[in-house]
Every structure is written in structure tokens, then in C-alpha cells.
Design a protein around this motif. Structure first.
Motif, mmCIF file in Angstrom:
data_model
loop_
_atom_site.group_PDB
_atom_site.id
_atom_site.type_symbol
_atom_site.label_atom_id
_atom_site.label_comp_id
_atom_site.label_asym_id
_atom_site.label_seq_id
_atom_site.Cartn_x
_atom_site.Cartn_y
_atom_site.Cartn_z
ATOM 1 N N GLY A 251 16.673 -6.265 3.153
ATOM 2 C CA GLY A 251 16.046 -5.050 2.647
ATOM 3 C C GLY A 251 17.079 -4.102 2.067
ATOM 4 N N LEU A 252 16.841 -3.674 0.829
ATOM 5 C CA LEU A 252 17.768 -2.737 0.190
ATOM 6 C C LEU A 252 17.331 -1.289 0.352
ATOM 7 C CD1 LEU A 252 18.717 -4.567 -3.139
ATOM 8 C CD2 LEU A 252 19.728 -4.764 -0.858
ATOM 9 N N ASN A 253 16.025 -1.073 0.503
ATOM 10 C CA ASN A 253 15.561 0.306 0.663
ATOM 11 C C ASN A 253 14.849 0.457 2.009
ATOM 12 O OD1 ASN A 253 13.184 -1.061 0.087
ATOM 13 N ND2 ASN A 253 12.532 0.313 -1.547
ATOM 14 N N GLY A 254 14.534 1.692 2.340
ATOM 15 C CA GLY A 254 13.907 1.974 3.629
ATOM 16 C C GLY A 254 12.568 1.282 3.806
ATOM 17 N N ALA A 255 11.781 1.165 2.726
ATOM 18 C CA ALA A 255 10.472 0.511 2.827
ATOM 19 C C ALA A 255 10.635 -0.945 3.245
ATOM 20 C CB ALA A 255 9.724 0.605 1.500
ATOM 21 N N ALA A 256 11.603 -1.636 2.674
ATOM 22 C CA ALA A 256 11.831 -3.043 3.015
ATOM 23 C C ALA A 256 12.374 -3.170 4.440
ATOM 24 C CB ALA A 256 12.796 -3.685 2.020
ATOM 25 N N SER B 71 0.821 -1.203 0.000
ATOM 26 C CA SER B 71 0.000 0.000 0.000
ATOM 27 C C SER B 71 0.861 1.262 0.000
ATOM 28 C CB SER B 71 -0.928 -0.008 1.206
ATOM 29 O OG SER B 71 -0.173 -0.069 2.392
ATOM 30 N N GLY B 72 2.110 1.136 0.402
ATOM 31 C CA GLY B 72 3.007 2.284 0.446
ATOM 32 C C GLY B 72 4.105 2.129 -0.590
ATOM 33 N N PRO B 73 5.295 2.618 -0.264
ATOM 34 C CA PRO B 73 6.427 2.491 -1.193
ATOM 35 C C PRO B 73 6.781 1.027 -1.450
ATOM 36 C CG PRO B 73 6.926 4.008 0.597
ATOM 37 C CD PRO B 73 5.647 3.330 0.938
ATOM 38 N N LYS B 74 7.363 0.778 -2.598
ATOM 39 C CA LYS B 74 7.767 -0.575 -2.982
ATOM 40 C C LYS B 74 8.948 -1.025 -2.135
ATOM 41 C CE LYS B 74 6.517 0.669 -7.665
ATOM 42 N NZ LYS B 74 7.017 1.024 -8.975
ATOM 43 N N SER B 75 8.862 -2.241 -1.621
ATOM 44 C CA SER B 75 9.959 -2.825 -0.845
ATOM 45 C C SER B 75 10.849 -3.613 -1.787
ATOM 46 C CB SER B 75 9.419 -3.766 0.235
ATOM 47 O OG SER B 75 8.703 -3.050 1.200
#
Length: 138
Positions: A94-99, A77-81
């Protein structure tokens, strides 16, 4: 007075039955929800995780000390993980903050130090290329 007491007793039983019925109904609804009885809107498509195998030949600069693995994009529902699972390993990172905010650990154990950075600085190669390749999968 005895008639008044009988009326109060009857009322109490009626309240007990009503509250018991409502409580039982709420318990039943909770159990149905927990058991997966409500799948949400019927026209909603399931969210699929896209993935592909990547290696140092496909992402530049290659930010890892491992030679390859599985890159995934987990839409939500938010940024792509965006996550990465090194070849031969079972954990996903996790490579990005969302993940990472979703609970995936950072790839510290195999994240390469930038050879162009000052010696001893500990600066790492940017994950941006891998993140962009993963986000493109969604």
C-alpha cells in the motif's frame, strides 16, 4: 382440565412449527447470501482494478530501491487505494493510507532513503509521485 392441557400442548406445537419455519427460512436466506445468490443491483458495473507497469524512468522522484513493478489503483466506496507490486515479487504494498488501512503493508523493505536528507535521519523519498500516478489510473 384435560381439555385445557390438550389446548396448551397444541398451541406449543403450533408455536414450535411457526418458529421452526421462520428459522428455516432465515437459515435458507443466509445460505443463499453466503453462496453469492444476491449479486446486488443488476445495473451496477463491477469495479475494475486499473494497473500499469512503471519504472524509475516514469515516476519522479523514484521512491523505491527496485527498478520497477506494477502500479495499481483499486477504486472502492471510499478513497482510491494505490498499491505497488515490485517486479519479480508476489506481494503488493500500500502506497497511500486507503490501501494501508485496507490491509496492504507499507513498502518499508524497498522504500528508498532520501539522499538529500541529513545523514542518519532515515527520511525517505516521498511517495507522492507514485501515488499520483496510481490514482490517475482510476
Amino acid at each position: 382440565m384435560a381439555v385445557q392441557e390438550q389446548g396448551k400442548g397444541r398451541r406449543r406445537r403450533e408455536y414450535a412449527i411457526a418458529f421452526g419455519t421462520v428459522g428455516g427460512f432465515l437459515l435458507l436466506m443466509w445460505l443463499v447470501d453466503v453462496a453469492g445468490g444476491d449479486d446486488g443491483p443488476k445495473n451496477q458495473q463491477p469495479v475494475r482494478t486499473a494497473e500499469r507497469q512503471v519504472s524509475s524512468a516514469e515516476v519522479s522522484p523514484w521512491p523505491f530501491t527496485v527498478s520497477g513493478g506494477t502500479l495499481r489503483c483499486r477504486p472502492g466506496s471510499g478513497p482510491k487505494s494505490v498499491t505497488f507490486q515490485p517486479a519479480g515479487m508476489t506481494d503488493e504494498y500500500g502506497l497511500n493510507g486507503a490501501a494501508q488501512s485496507s490491509g496492504y503493508p507499507r513498502p518499508e523493505s524497498f522504500w528508498a532513503v532520501d539522499p538529500q536528507a541529513a545523514a542518519g535521519s532515515g527520511l525517505r523519498i516521498s511517495l507522492e509521485g507514485a501515488i499520483a500516478a496510481g490514482a490517475a489510473l482510476c
